[in-house]
Structure formats: C-alpha cells, structure tokens
Design an enzyme around this catalytic site. Structure first.
Site, PDB file in Angstrom:
ATOM      1  N   HIS A 112     -10.198  -5.509  -3.127  1.00 27.57           N
ATOM      2  CA  HIS A 112      -8.828  -5.719  -2.631  1.00 27.57           C
ATOM      3  C   HIS A 112      -8.883  -6.095  -1.172  1.00 27.57           C
ATOM      4  O   HIS A 112      -9.648  -5.531  -0.399  1.00 27.57           O
ATOM      5  CB  HIS A 112      -7.947  -4.479  -2.836  1.00 27.57           C
ATOM      6  CG  HIS A 112      -8.581  -3.201  -2.391  1.00 27.57           C
ATOM      7  ND1 HIS A 112      -9.571  -2.579  -3.118  1.00 27.57           N
ATOM      8  CD2 HIS A 112      -8.394  -2.440  -1.295  1.00 27.57           C
ATOM      9  CE1 HIS A 112      -9.955  -1.474  -2.501  1.00 27.57           C
ATOM     10  NE2 HIS A 112      -9.269  -1.371  -1.377  1.00 27.57           N
TER      11      HIS A 112
ATOM     12  N   ASP B 270       0.852  -1.194   0.000  1.00 24.39           N
ATOM     13  CA  ASP B 270       0.000   0.000   0.000  1.00 24.39           C
ATOM     14  C   ASP B 270       0.888   1.245   0.000  1.00 24.39           C
ATOM     15  O   ASP B 270       1.899   1.307   0.693  1.00 24.39           O
ATOM     16  CB  ASP B 270      -0.903  -0.019   1.229  1.00 24.39           C
ATOM     17  CG  ASP B 270      -2.050   0.969   1.114  1.00 24.39           C
ATOM     18  OD1 ASP B 270      -3.211   0.515   1.042  1.00 24.39           O
ATOM     19  OD2 ASP B 270      -1.802   2.195   1.108  1.00 24.39           O
TER      20      ASP B 270
HETATM   21  P1  5GP Z   1      -9.642   1.196   0.317  1.00 26.12           P
HETATM   22  O1  5GP Z   1      -9.676   2.539   0.991  1.00 26.12           O
HETATM   23  O2  5GP Z   1     -10.366   1.247  -1.011  1.00 26.12           O
HETATM   24  O3  5GP Z   1     -10.068   0.053   1.171  1.00 26.12           O
HETATM   25  O4  5GP Z   1      -8.113   0.903   0.013  1.00 26.12           O
HETATM   26  C1  5GP Z   1      -7.430   1.512  -1.036  1.00 26.12           C
HETATM   27  C2  5GP Z   1      -5.979   1.529  -0.653  1.00 26.12           C
HETATM   28  O5  5GP Z   1      -5.227   1.838  -1.812  1.00 26.12           O
HETATM   29  C3  5GP Z   1      -5.622   2.586   0.395  1.00 26.12           C
HETATM   30  O6  5GP Z   1      -5.096   1.956   1.548  1.00 26.12           O
HETATM   31  C4  5GP Z   1      -4.602   3.472  -0.315  1.00 26.12           C
HETATM   32  O7  5GP Z   1      -3.555   3.898   0.522  1.00 26.12           O
HETATM   33  C5  5GP Z   1      -4.103   2.568  -1.432  1.00 26.12           C
HETATM   34  N1  5GP Z   1      -3.640   3.288  -2.613  1.00 26.12           N
HETATM   35  C6  5GP Z   1      -4.217   4.382  -3.187  1.00 26.12           C
HETATM   36  N2  5GP Z   1      -3.531   4.762  -4.270  1.00 26.12           N
HETATM   37  C7  5GP Z   1      -2.491   3.881  -4.396  1.00 26.12           C
HETATM   38  C8  5GP Z   1      -1.429   3.755  -5.354  1.00 26.12           C
HETATM   39  O8  5GP Z   1      -1.298   4.509  -6.314  1.00 26.12           O
HETATM   40  N3  5GP Z   1      -0.553   2.726  -5.154  1.00 26.12           N
HETATM   41  C9  5GP Z   1      -0.680   1.863  -4.102  1.00 26.12           C
HETATM   42  N4  5GP Z   1       0.245   0.899  -4.004  1.00 26.12           N
HETATM   43  N5  5GP Z   1      -1.668   1.952  -3.198  1.00 26.12           N
HETATM   44  C10 5GP Z   1      -2.569   2.946  -3.339  1.00 26.12           C
END
Ligand code: 5GP
Length: 114
Positions: free
Chosen positions: A100, A31
C-alpha cells in the site's frame, strides 16, 4: 487458501472503508488512523505482500499507483506538496502485509521521519 489480509477484505467489501477511488488495478481509502489531514492508502488489487515481493512484471502497476496518488493529491487540494510512502518490513514499520502506498499531506511534514 492463504488467510486474506485486512486490505484484501476491504477490496472484497467484507470490511468497510471510506473508499475515495477505485479502478481495475487499485483501490484507495482513508487511513483509519490518519497521520495528517489527508492520509489515503492506495492499494493494488493484486495481493503483493510488500515492496520486497515486487517483480519486473509489476512495474506498470507500481507506476499506476503513483499516478493515482498524484490525482488524489490534486483532488485533496494538496498544492503545497505531500508525501508518498511504502513502508517495508519490520524496520520500515509495515503493519499490513498487502502492498500500500501512503499519501500524506495537508500539513508541514518533517524529515527525517523518525
Ligand atoms: P503500514 O503500517 O503497514 O505501512 O500501514 C498500514 C496502515 O493501515 C496504517 O496507517 C493503519 O492506520 C491503517 N489501518 C489499519 N487498520 C485499518 C482499517 O481497518 N481500516 C483502514 N482504513 N486503515 C487501517
């Protein structure tokens, strides 16, 4: 054609990521904004938007994501435990609409999550 999600672009190698594992069903990478010493995202290649869109035919795939999480936890040395999380929708604070599984560990995590 529908706009590709950020994670689809990572799968397609159009956006760089620190990839730690991949196979024919999923890809796993660190992340970008880690919430724990280990914070890895395990992403199915199949573009399922969220837990809400999982169907019965996805059951083996979802199980596979957890098996990968377990192996990565072992590789990361998370012998004291870890957390696996699917955020879903607004209340779940999901920010990327491509399913994810978060793997978090390496520190004492608290509960409730807030
Ligand atoms: P959600 O909030 O949808 O459960 O998780 C999305 C995750 O993607 C977040 O923890 C965020 O930090 C991560 N994330 C967002 N943009 C990027 C990126 O460009 N690269 C990576 N490796 N992680 C990302």
């Amino acid at each position: 054609m529908a706009e590709r999600t950020l994670f689809q672009k990572i799968i397609d190698r159009d956006v760089p990521a620190d990839i730690v594992y991949e196979d024919d069903q999923c890809i796993a990478f660190h992340d970008i904004n880690p919430q724990a010493p280990t914070h890895i995202l395990i992403v199915p290649r199949k573009p399922i938007p969220s837990v809400d869109e999982i169907t019965e035919e996805d059951e083996p795939l979802i199980g596979h994501l957890f098996v990968v999480a377990k192996h990565l936890a072992e590789e990361e040395g998370l012998e004291h435990g870890y957390r696996t999380v699917f955020n879903c929708g607004d209340h779940g604070q999901q920010s990327v609409d491509h399913l994810h599984l978060h793997l978090l560990g390496g520190r004492q995590l608290s509960w409730p999550p807030g």
